[in-house]
Design an enzyme around this catalytic site. Sequence first.
Site, short mmCIF file in Angstrom:
data_model
loop_
_atom_site.label_atom_id
_atom_site.label_comp_id
_atom_site.label_asym_id
_atom_site.label_seq_id
_atom_site.Cartn_x
_atom_site.Cartn_y
_atom_site.Cartn_z
N GLU A 114 -10.98 1.77 -3.89
CA GLU A 114 -12.10 2.16 -4.31
C GLU A 114 -12.93 1.27 -3.70
O GLU A 114 -13.26 -0.23 -4.21
CB GLU A 114 -12.32 1.81 -5.82
CG GLU A 114 -13.36 2.58 -6.15
CD GLU A 114 -13.91 1.49 -8.16
OE1 GLU A 114 -14.02 1.61 -8.74
OE2 GLU A 114 -12.20 1.31 -8.38
N HIS A 129 -8.78 -10.39 2.97
CA HIS A 129 -8.22 -9.39 2.96
C HIS A 129 -7.61 -7.71 2.22
O HIS A 129 -7.08 -8.15 1.66
CB HIS A 129 -7.83 -8.90 4.55
CG HIS A 129 -6.36 -9.30 4.77
ND1 HIS A 129 -5.92 -10.77 4.75
CD2 HIS A 129 -5.08 -9.20 4.27
CE1 HIS A 129 -4.59 -11.08 4.93
NE2 HIS A 129 -4.40 -9.49 4.84
N HIS A 161 -5.08 0.44 -7.26
CA HIS A 161 -6.36 0.13 -6.30
C HIS A 161 -6.36 -1.34 -6.54
O HIS A 161 -6.57 -1.89 -6.63
CB HIS A 161 -7.46 1.28 -6.74
CG HIS A 161 -7.81 0.77 -7.36
ND1 HIS A 161 -8.04 1.78 -9.19
CD2 HIS A 161 -8.61 0.32 -8.15
CE1 HIS A 161 -8.73 2.10 -9.68
NE2 HIS A 161 -9.52 0.31 -9.12
N GLU A 176 -6.33 -6.30 8.56
CA GLU A 176 -5.41 -6.25 9.11
C GLU A 176 -5.24 -5.49 9.11
O GLU A 176 -4.60 -4.59 8.58
CB GLU A 176 -4.49 -7.62 8.12
CG GLU A 176 -3.32 -8.36 8.97
CD GLU A 176 -2.77 -8.82 8.59
OE1 GLU A 176 -2.09 -10.10 8.56
OE2 GLU A 176 -2.31 -8.71 6.89
#
Length: 322
Positions: free
Chosen positions: A236, A263, A173, A309
């Site tokens: 998360e 990003h 994550h 993105e």
Amino acid sequence: MASTTDTKNYKFNHSMLRVKDPKESVKFYSFLGMSLLKKLEFPDAKFDLYFLGFDSPKAVSAGNNLWDREGLIELTHNYGTENDPEYKINNGNVEPHRGFGHTCVSVDNLQAACARLEEAGYKFQKKLTDGRMRHIAFVLDPDGYWVELIGQKPVEETEGVTTTDLETYRMNHTMLRVKDAEKSLAFYRDLLGMTLFRTHEAPAAAFNLYFLGYPGASAAPGAGVGPPAEREGLLELTWNYGTEKDEAFSYHNGNAEPQGFGHICVSVDNLEAACARLEGLNVAWKKRLTDGRMKNVAFVLDPDGYWVELVQNERFTGKANF
């Protein structure tokens, strides 16, 4: 290709981090078991992109095209930073520039994985033996970004085992701090189509954690989607109680100075249709498809101003993005 889009086909493809010296950064992530899947060079714009991910036969996305994967790391190198003694990355965890928190790799044997990294000379923000939480650790990459390490099994089950298999690792994550949990959950669930898999409430410490992701193809049998620690490509969100009530409060999005995290990226089945859908949902745009020279990527803004993105999954078009 159909002119419609279905969020069930979306994937949390990668997280982008700016790095000072790509050689050192690629070396670190390769030591963690990742493979350099692609390097994109843009000499006219004076930057290169390095895409790394777990690609062993045991990896969830093994062999897929770059944009048909989850849990990748994109390293962005702006030419010359490696020779600039003044250049320093913002890792997202130092006031007053907190925002992005960490990436996380889940491993088969947490104790052995930590020992291997420590023996290689890598520094830790938190070792297993530090503090009260003995089931997580944070190793530092060459730029000081935090990489959380968690076990796919309880630490009690791997006690005394000294081996670790890099082929079983997952890029589990990416953590972002958010000001208003309800607004952020609505954005990632309702607009981007993610599923909330798990909520961890810690009222005594005054924070909650929310884990989201796409079920999609990774929900296939044997694809490593049992317990959350065996997944890849989760997001998360960390919410500290009360921040939503402070009008002046904001997190650093990583793209204002000082820069660091850039990003997260979602790959979609039909980029034009996905953008049209989001346009109809009144999202805030950083870059529409029609803006600038790059007509094959778009960026929307989440409620905290983090950039998301949007890129085409090549599996649906059969042609290369770059």
